[in-house]
Scaffold this motif. Sequence first.
Motif, PDB file in Angstrom:
ATOM      1  N   TYR A  52       0.805  -1.215   0.000  1.00  0.00           N
ATOM      2  CA  TYR A  52       0.000   0.000   0.000  1.00  0.00           C
ATOM      3  C   TYR A  52       0.838   1.265   0.000  1.00  0.00           C
ATOM      4  O   TYR A  52       0.440   2.295  -0.563  1.00  0.00           O
ATOM      5  CB  TYR A  52      -0.963  -0.015   1.191  1.00  0.00           C
ATOM      6  CG  TYR A  52      -0.314   0.081   2.551  1.00  0.00           C
ATOM      7  CD1 TYR A  52      -0.250   1.292   3.235  1.00  0.00           C
ATOM      8  CD2 TYR A  52       0.228  -1.042   3.172  1.00  0.00           C
ATOM      9  CE1 TYR A  52       0.332   1.381   4.487  1.00  0.00           C
ATOM     10  CE2 TYR A  52       0.820  -0.965   4.415  1.00  0.00           C
ATOM     11  CZ  TYR A  52       0.866   0.247   5.072  1.00  0.00           C
ATOM     12  OH  TYR A  52       1.456   0.328   6.319  1.00  0.00           O
ATOM     13  N   TYR A  56       0.586   4.082  -2.962  1.00  0.00           N
ATOM     14  CA  TYR A  56       0.323   5.506  -2.709  1.00  0.00           C
ATOM     15  C   TYR A  56       1.344   6.364  -3.445  1.00  0.00           C
ATOM     16  O   TYR A  56       0.998   7.341  -4.115  1.00  0.00           O
ATOM     17  CB  TYR A  56       0.380   5.790  -1.210  1.00  0.00           C
ATOM     18  CG  TYR A  56       0.107   7.241  -0.843  1.00  0.00           C
ATOM     19  CD1 TYR A  56      -1.170   7.653  -0.483  1.00  0.00           C
ATOM     20  CD2 TYR A  56       1.122   8.193  -0.874  1.00  0.00           C
ATOM     21  CE1 TYR A  56      -1.424   8.987  -0.157  1.00  0.00           C
ATOM     22  CE2 TYR A  56       0.881   9.524  -0.554  1.00  0.00           C
ATOM     23  CZ  TYR A  56      -0.385   9.912  -0.199  1.00  0.00           C
ATOM     24  OH  TYR A  56      -0.640  11.229   0.120  1.00  0.00           O
ATOM     25  N   PRO A 108      -5.138  -0.131   3.502  1.00  0.00           N
ATOM     26  CA  PRO A 108      -6.571   0.031   3.231  1.00  0.00           C
ATOM     27  C   PRO A 108      -7.275  -1.315   3.234  1.00  0.00           C
ATOM     28  O   PRO A 108      -6.661  -2.358   3.004  1.00  0.00           O
ATOM     29  CB  PRO A 108      -6.588   0.668   1.836  1.00  0.00           C
ATOM     30  CG  PRO A 108      -5.335   0.160   1.199  1.00  0.00           C
ATOM     31  CD  PRO A 108      -4.313   0.080   2.305  1.00  0.00           C
ATOM     32  N   GLU A 109      -8.579  -1.294   3.488  1.00  0.00           N
ATOM     33  CA  GLU A 109      -9.367  -2.524   3.468  1.00  0.00           C
ATOM     34  C   GLU A 109      -9.981  -2.678   2.085  1.00  0.00           C
ATOM     35  O   GLU A 109     -11.150  -2.382   1.854  1.00  0.00           O
ATOM     36  CB  GLU A 109     -10.450  -2.456   4.550  1.00  0.00           C
ATOM     37  CG  GLU A 109     -11.365  -3.678   4.634  1.00  0.00           C
ATOM     38  CD  GLU A 109     -10.658  -4.973   4.991  1.00  0.00           C
ATOM     39  OE1 GLU A 109      -9.921  -5.486   4.113  1.00  0.00           O
ATOM     40  OE2 GLU A 109     -10.820  -5.461   6.110  1.00  0.00           O
ATOM     41  N   ASP A 110      -9.135  -3.099   1.131  1.00  0.00           N
ATOM     42  CA  ASP A 110      -9.600  -3.244  -0.242  1.00  0.00           C
ATOM     43  C   ASP A 110     -10.177  -4.614  -0.538  1.00  0.00           C
ATOM     44  O   ASP A 110     -10.629  -4.872  -1.657  1.00  0.00           O
ATOM     45  CB  ASP A 110      -8.451  -2.964  -1.219  1.00  0.00           C
ATOM     46  CG  ASP A 110      -8.183  -1.483  -1.391  1.00  0.00           C
ATOM     47  OD1 ASP A 110      -9.125  -0.684  -1.202  1.00  0.00           O
ATOM     48  OD2 ASP A 110      -7.035  -1.118  -1.703  1.00  0.00           O
ATOM     49  N   TRP A 369     -12.425   0.887  -4.174  1.00  0.00           N
ATOM     50  CA  TRP A 369     -11.036   0.573  -3.861  1.00  0.00           C
ATOM     51  C   TRP A 369     -10.267   1.848  -3.549  1.00  0.00           C
ATOM     52  O   TRP A 369     -10.608   2.926  -4.035  1.00  0.00           O
ATOM     53  CB  TRP A 369     -10.397  -0.154  -5.056  1.00  0.00           C
ATOM     54  CG  TRP A 369     -10.302  -1.641  -4.857  1.00  0.00           C
ATOM     55  CD1 TRP A 369     -11.340  -2.482  -4.628  1.00  0.00           C
ATOM     56  CD2 TRP A 369      -9.117  -2.436  -4.881  1.00  0.00           C
ATOM     57  NE1 TRP A 369     -10.875  -3.777  -4.497  1.00  0.00           N
ATOM     58  CE2 TRP A 369      -9.514  -3.775  -4.651  1.00  0.00           C
ATOM     59  CE3 TRP A 369      -7.775  -2.169  -5.080  1.00  0.00           C
ATOM     60  CZ2 TRP A 369      -8.613  -4.827  -4.607  1.00  0.00           C
ATOM     61  CZ3 TRP A 369      -6.870  -3.215  -5.043  1.00  0.00           C
ATOM     62  CH2 TRP A 369      -7.287  -4.523  -4.804  1.00  0.00           C
ATOM     63  N   SER A 370      -9.202   1.721  -2.779  1.00  0.00           N
ATOM     64  CA  SER A 370      -8.405   2.887  -2.390  1.00  0.00           C
ATOM     65  C   SER A 370      -7.523   3.392  -3.528  1.00  0.00           C
ATOM     66  O   SER A 370      -6.949   4.476  -3.428  1.00  0.00           O
ATOM     67  CB  SER A 370      -7.516   2.536  -1.188  1.00  0.00           C
ATOM     68  OG  SER A 370      -6.564   1.530  -1.537  1.00  0.00           O
ATOM     69  N   ARG A 371      -7.408   2.642  -4.590  1.00  0.00           N
ATOM     70  CA  ARG A 371      -6.555   3.009  -5.721  1.00  0.00           C
ATOM     71  C   ARG A 371      -7.115   2.389  -6.991  1.00  0.00           C
ATOM     72  O   ARG A 371      -8.046   1.580  -6.956  1.00  0.00           O
ATOM     73  CB  ARG A 371      -5.116   2.507  -5.506  1.00  0.00           C
ATOM     74  CG  ARG A 371      -5.007   0.988  -5.326  1.00  0.00           C
ATOM     75  CD  ARG A 371      -3.571   0.508  -5.377  1.00  0.00           C
ATOM     76  NE  ARG A 371      -3.425  -0.899  -5.065  1.00  0.00           N
ATOM     77  CZ  ARG A 371      -3.628  -1.903  -5.910  1.00  0.00           C
ATOM     78  NH1 ARG A 371      -4.030  -1.644  -7.152  1.00  0.00           N
ATOM     79  NH2 ARG A 371      -3.460  -3.159  -5.544  1.00  0.00           N
ATOM     80  N   ASN A 435     -14.352  -7.470   1.673  1.00  0.00           N
ATOM     81  CA  ASN A 435     -13.461  -7.201   2.801  1.00  0.00           C
ATOM     82  C   ASN A 435     -13.740  -8.136   3.970  1.00  0.00           C
ATOM     83  O   ASN A 435     -14.640  -8.988   3.914  1.00  0.00           O
ATOM     84  CB  ASN A 435     -13.510  -5.731   3.211  1.00  0.00           C
ATOM     85  CG  ASN A 435     -14.853  -5.307   3.791  1.00  0.00           C
ATOM     86  OD1 ASN A 435     -15.659  -6.126   4.238  1.00  0.00           O
ATOM     87  ND2 ASN A 435     -15.103  -4.001   3.782  1.00  0.00           N
ATOM     88  N   TYR A 472     -12.987   4.112 -10.927  1.00  0.00           N
ATOM     89  CA  TYR A 472     -12.554   5.510 -10.854  1.00  0.00           C
ATOM     90  C   TYR A 472     -12.863   6.273 -12.141  1.00  0.00           C
ATOM     91  O   TYR A 472     -12.949   7.508 -12.125  1.00  0.00           O
ATOM     92  CB  TYR A 472     -11.059   5.593 -10.524  1.00  0.00           C
ATOM     93  CG  TYR A 472     -10.800   5.481  -9.033  1.00  0.00           C
ATOM     94  CD1 TYR A 472     -10.828   6.607  -8.214  1.00  0.00           C
ATOM     95  CD2 TYR A 472     -10.550   4.254  -8.445  1.00  0.00           C
ATOM     96  CE1 TYR A 472     -10.612   6.518  -6.847  1.00  0.00           C
ATOM     97  CE2 TYR A 472     -10.332   4.139  -7.078  1.00  0.00           C
ATOM     98  CZ  TYR A 472     -10.357   5.278  -6.287  1.00  0.00           C
ATOM     99  OH  TYR A 472     -10.152   5.179  -4.920  1.00  0.00           O
TER     100      TYR A 472
END
Length: 485
Positions: A52, A56, A108-110, A369-371, A435, A472
């Motif tokens: 992660y 980032y 992150p909890e992806d 998702w975080s990304r 998750n 996204y």
Amino acid sequence: MPPTLFRRAALAGCLLTATLVAVPSPAVQAEPVPPVPVITEDPYAQVTPPDYKLSYAFKEAERRAAEKPDVYGPPYISYGTIVAPVTAAEAQAEAGALIALPPQMTPPEDGTGDPSNVPPPEEKESVPPEAGIAAQAPAPEEQLSAADKSARQSLAPTADAGDTWTVQPKVKLVKYSVNRLNAIKDEIVAISPGVLPGVEKVSAALIQAEQNRVIVESSDASEAFRVALATRYGADAVVVRQVPDEGFDGAQARWNDTSVGGFYGGARISTSVGSCTNAFSWRYSGYQAMITAGHCTSLNGSVSTLSEYQGSVVKDTWNNSTGTVYIDGQSTYRGDLSLIRLSGSKKSAARIYVGNSTSGSSRAVAGMWSRRPGYGDQYCTGGSTAGELCGWKVNALKINVRYSGGQYARNMTRGYKQGQCTRGGDSGGPVYTVNSAGKVVAKGVHSGGGGGGSDGWGGALDPCREYFTDVYEAYYGFPGVIATS
């Protein structure tokens, strides 16, 4: 007649007359153009996703490249290091600047692409009717336009004095910029055979950042085609990956979903184009909405489940004749997406169906998702024909693909797996992970698939292939945000 020159000379007392013919110099022969190379293996089949922190930092490397796409090449990760290619020596210092990470970062909890060890799903009848409907995105986020979100995305992260984690990109001088490689990738899937003979055999194109070139996937790896590519783009700008000439179905079509308790994602829908699956509930400017694949709908067209009318399409990124198009004046291709505004007082819930194609089981949606997707990511798809299929693994990013109907889907993500493949009617369905709390984390919207042979069952030599649009792209292309619970 060519000009004639006369020369007189005395030899042994005799006068000789010689006639000399001036012959034009032979034309200079051009060096033959070497063909572009050819490969057969998938270079991304065994890639594992980065941790992660690196993910980032990589987002910042991508932001820098997006700010100056004529100067930067596409960044990539190599053996735990971010590589920042540039086409000009004067950009090296900027590209190599330290990237600061927040000091209190946590994973992150992806979620996971294997939901076998998480809490079980729930039947729709057992979910309180208002549970998914009342759970909406925070009001400020719901009111954001696509332009607002894109502007916010372009802001560089700020580094506090307390930042203790930094990443040092490795800078590399390359020949081709982000814009140049994207231009090649976009043209190859749209150019006519009259201009580039053999291009009709091309099924997809994607950038191979590590080699600063475009991979062209084609069943034609002949020398003639490869020379044509080299002549047009440069012998080092393209590589041909030879693949079977199977075609991909871009029109892949749970049953009887109703607005009681809110419409769920993963349900069968019917439009003027055909039968598909919807993906996730959406919220924007006070409206209840849902997203699905653009090729499943037509702009302003109606959408229904098999039980009742749902609403109409207000935005999409797809032209049913040509494929992906720009939306609302944006300059980024956003895959295969459609935004459905629900009719009147009808509601959608922040849940999706899971399980087989006739299942009534569902899970709540925790968020996105975080990304963006990365190589090696694992995930599940949910379709109203094939049901829930897990074990997919990403092996292509930002790929342009030619579907069997002649349309081109641009800026897609591809995954592969063995076993059951997606089927007709699955298009538009949710792409996700689950998750530890048993909630869905949205990853994208299913567009099309291929592989698996006539029985739709992928093996080691002919695995299933699946294409989806990154969620996204919906976030930055449409107003509003995904509904969460």
